[in-house]
Design a protein around this motif. Structure first.
Motif, mmCIF file in Angstrom:
data_model
loop_
_atom_site.group_PDB
_atom_site.id
_atom_site.type_symbol
_atom_site.label_atom_id
_atom_site.label_comp_id
_atom_site.label_asym_id
_atom_site.label_seq_id
_atom_site.Cartn_x
_atom_site.Cartn_y
_atom_site.Cartn_z
ATOM 1 N N THR A 54 74.810 149.495 2.512
ATOM 2 C CA THR A 54 76.203 149.846 2.801
ATOM 3 C C THR A 54 76.925 148.781 3.617
ATOM 4 O O THR A 54 78.146 148.768 3.673
ATOM 5 C CB THR A 54 76.284 151.179 3.577
ATOM 6 O OG1 THR A 54 75.683 150.996 4.871
ATOM 7 C CG2 THR A 54 75.615 152.299 2.818
ATOM 8 N N GLY A 55 76.182 147.933 4.285
ATOM 9 C CA GLY A 55 76.791 146.910 5.128
ATOM 10 C C GLY A 55 77.004 147.369 6.561
ATOM 11 O O GLY A 55 77.461 146.588 7.398
ATOM 12 N N GLU A 56 76.644 148.616 6.872
ATOM 13 C CA GLU A 56 76.844 149.154 8.216
ATOM 14 C C GLU A 56 76.061 148.320 9.236
ATOM 15 O O GLU A 56 74.856 148.148 9.116
ATOM 16 C CB GLU A 56 76.377 150.615 8.261
ATOM 17 C CG GLU A 56 76.539 151.257 9.610
ATOM 18 C CD GLU A 56 75.998 152.683 9.642
ATOM 19 O OE1 GLU A 56 76.199 153.337 10.656
ATOM 20 O OE2 GLU A 56 75.350 153.121 8.663
ATOM 21 N N LEU A 57 76.768 147.781 10.220
ATOM 22 C CA LEU A 57 76.236 146.945 11.302
ATOM 23 C C LEU A 57 75.565 145.660 10.825
ATOM 24 O O LEU A 57 74.933 144.953 11.608
ATOM 25 C CB LEU A 57 75.258 147.742 12.185
ATOM 26 C CG LEU A 57 75.854 148.925 12.949
ATOM 27 C CD1 LEU A 57 74.766 149.644 13.733
ATOM 28 C CD2 LEU A 57 76.970 148.488 13.870
ATOM 29 N N PHE A 58 75.693 145.330 9.544
ATOM 30 C CA PHE A 58 75.035 144.144 9.006
ATOM 31 C C PHE A 58 75.581 142.868 9.642
ATOM 32 O O PHE A 58 74.815 141.993 10.048
ATOM 33 C CB PHE A 58 75.187 144.077 7.483
ATOM 34 C CG PHE A 58 74.371 142.985 6.866
ATOM 35 C CD1 PHE A 58 73.064 143.215 6.501
ATOM 36 C CD2 PHE A 58 74.906 141.719 6.667
ATOM 37 C CE1 PHE A 58 72.290 142.204 5.943
ATOM 38 C CE2 PHE A 58 74.148 140.704 6.116
ATOM 39 C CZ PHE A 58 72.829 140.942 5.756
ATOM 40 N N LYS A 59 76.894 142.768 9.734
ATOM 41 C CA LYS A 59 77.505 141.556 10.288
ATOM 42 C C LYS A 59 77.064 141.339 11.736
ATOM 43 O O LYS A 59 76.698 140.225 12.115
ATOM 44 C CB LYS A 59 79.029 141.642 10.207
ATOM 45 C CG LYS A 59 79.731 140.407 10.717
ATOM 46 C CD LYS A 59 81.219 140.493 10.557
ATOM 47 C CE LYS A 59 81.883 139.231 11.059
ATOM 48 N NZ LYS A 59 83.333 139.285 10.948
ATOM 49 N N LEU A 60 77.056 142.397 12.531
ATOM 50 C CA LEU A 60 76.644 142.290 13.926
ATOM 51 C C LEU A 60 75.173 141.876 14.027
ATOM 52 O O LEU A 60 74.825 140.989 14.802
ATOM 53 C CB LEU A 60 76.871 143.619 14.646
ATOM 54 C CG LEU A 60 76.503 143.662 16.119
ATOM 55 C CD1 LEU A 60 77.336 142.681 16.918
ATOM 56 C CD2 LEU A 60 76.694 145.073 16.665
ATOM 57 N N ALA A 61 74.311 142.502 13.233
ATOM 58 C CA ALA A 61 72.885 142.158 13.246
ATOM 59 C C ALA A 61 72.685 140.696 12.827
ATOM 60 O O ALA A 61 71.906 139.964 13.442
ATOM 61 C CB ALA A 61 72.097 143.089 12.330
ATOM 62 N N PHE A 62 73.410 140.259 11.783
ATOM 63 C CA PHE A 62 73.273 138.882 11.324
ATOM 64 C C PHE A 62 73.746 137.896 12.390
ATOM 65 O O PHE A 62 73.085 136.893 12.662
ATOM 66 C CB PHE A 62 74.045 138.647 10.031
ATOM 67 C CG PHE A 62 74.033 137.206 9.614
ATOM 68 C CD1 PHE A 62 72.923 136.659 8.993
ATOM 69 C CD2 PHE A 62 75.116 136.380 9.891
ATOM 70 C CE1 PHE A 62 72.883 135.316 8.644
ATOM 71 C CE2 PHE A 62 75.092 135.033 9.551
ATOM 72 C CZ PHE A 62 73.979 134.510 8.925
ATOM 73 N N GLU A 63 74.889 138.165 13.012
ATOM 74 C CA GLU A 63 75.419 137.249 14.022
ATOM 75 C C GLU A 63 74.476 137.106 15.205
ATOM 76 O O GLU A 63 74.236 136.000 15.694
ATOM 77 C CB GLU A 63 76.800 137.716 14.493
ATOM 78 C CG GLU A 63 77.881 137.497 13.459
ATOM 79 C CD GLU A 63 79.219 138.112 13.840
ATOM 80 O OE1 GLU A 63 79.288 138.851 14.852
ATOM 81 O OE2 GLU A 63 80.204 137.863 13.124
ATOM 82 N N ASP A 64 73.918 138.218 15.674
ATOM 83 C CA ASP A 64 72.992 138.150 16.795
ATOM 84 C C ASP A 64 71.697 137.440 16.412
ATOM 85 O O ASP A 64 71.147 136.672 17.193
ATOM 86 C CB ASP A 64 72.703 139.551 17.339
ATOM 87 C CG ASP A 64 73.866 140.088 18.159
ATOM 88 O OD1 ASP A 64 74.649 139.281 18.684
ATOM 89 O OD2 ASP A 64 73.988 141.316 18.273
#
Length: 191
Positions: free
Chosen positions: A158-168
């Motif tokens: 779904t992409g939920e929190l994916f961007k945040l996890a990837f950035e960290d």
């Protein structure tokens, strides 16, 4: 200038979502958020290489998944991500009983090697199964007991929190190229 290579090893039980996580990353920045069609990557194509840039320069992230390399123990990773399936308690237990022990017994640089814990399949967390629910607080506690540096969770589907996890994850990977390294100053940090 040539991108700086960073080796990242994904560990965890089969079917916890590592391949789907990598497949979403392969879609580039446009897929960091929201629902997109994801075609799984072939294990024979390892390492999965993603070139990423920030203000400091370019980086070549080389991801290795435990499914394919004949002997992942021969790799010399800069960062290890131990993955578990949020909807499968056994994968959380195996993370504690199997995977962290494998890391400690395999890598001589374990004392300075940053370790992240990544909960996958966040979209499958269900309140209907009170015994199977793994809340973030419990996973964070387990990560702290394992002396992991960071904890994150997301849904690659779904992409939920994916961007945040990837950035960290990316920021930790970049820190491994500095003199300070990628380990946290103490204790597990929630991403």
């Amino acid at each position: 200038m040539e991108p700086l290579p960073i080796k990242i090893l994904l560990l965890g039980d089969a079917n916890v979502g590592k391949s789907t996580f990598l497949a979403r990353m392969s879609k580039g920045s446009s897929a960091l958020e929201g629902k997109v069609e994801i075609a799984l990557l072939r294990d024979t194509d390892q390492p999965f290489v993603f070139e990423v840039k920030n203000r400091k320069g370019g980086y070549r992230l080389e991801f290795y998944d435990t499914e394919s390399p004949e002997n992942w123990r021969l790799l010399e990773p800069d960062l290890i991500i131990i993955c578990y399936d949020i909807s499968q308690r056994l994968s959380l237990i195996n993370m504690q009983r199997v995977w962290i022990k494998e890391v400690r017994s395999t890598f001589q640089s374990e004392a300075i090697l940053p370790i992240l814990v990544l909960g996958l399949k966040r979209d499958l967390r269900s309140e209907d199964d009170p015994n199977g629910i793994i809340y973030p607080q419990e996973a964070m506690r387990v990560s702290q007991e394992m002396r992991a540096d960071k904890y994150a969770e997301c849904s690659a589907v779904t992409g939920e929190l994916f961007k945040l996890a990837f950035e960290d994850m990316f920021n930790t990977a970049v820190q491994t190229t500095t003199a300070k390294g990628g380990q946290s100053d103490g204790g597990c940090v929630a991403m």
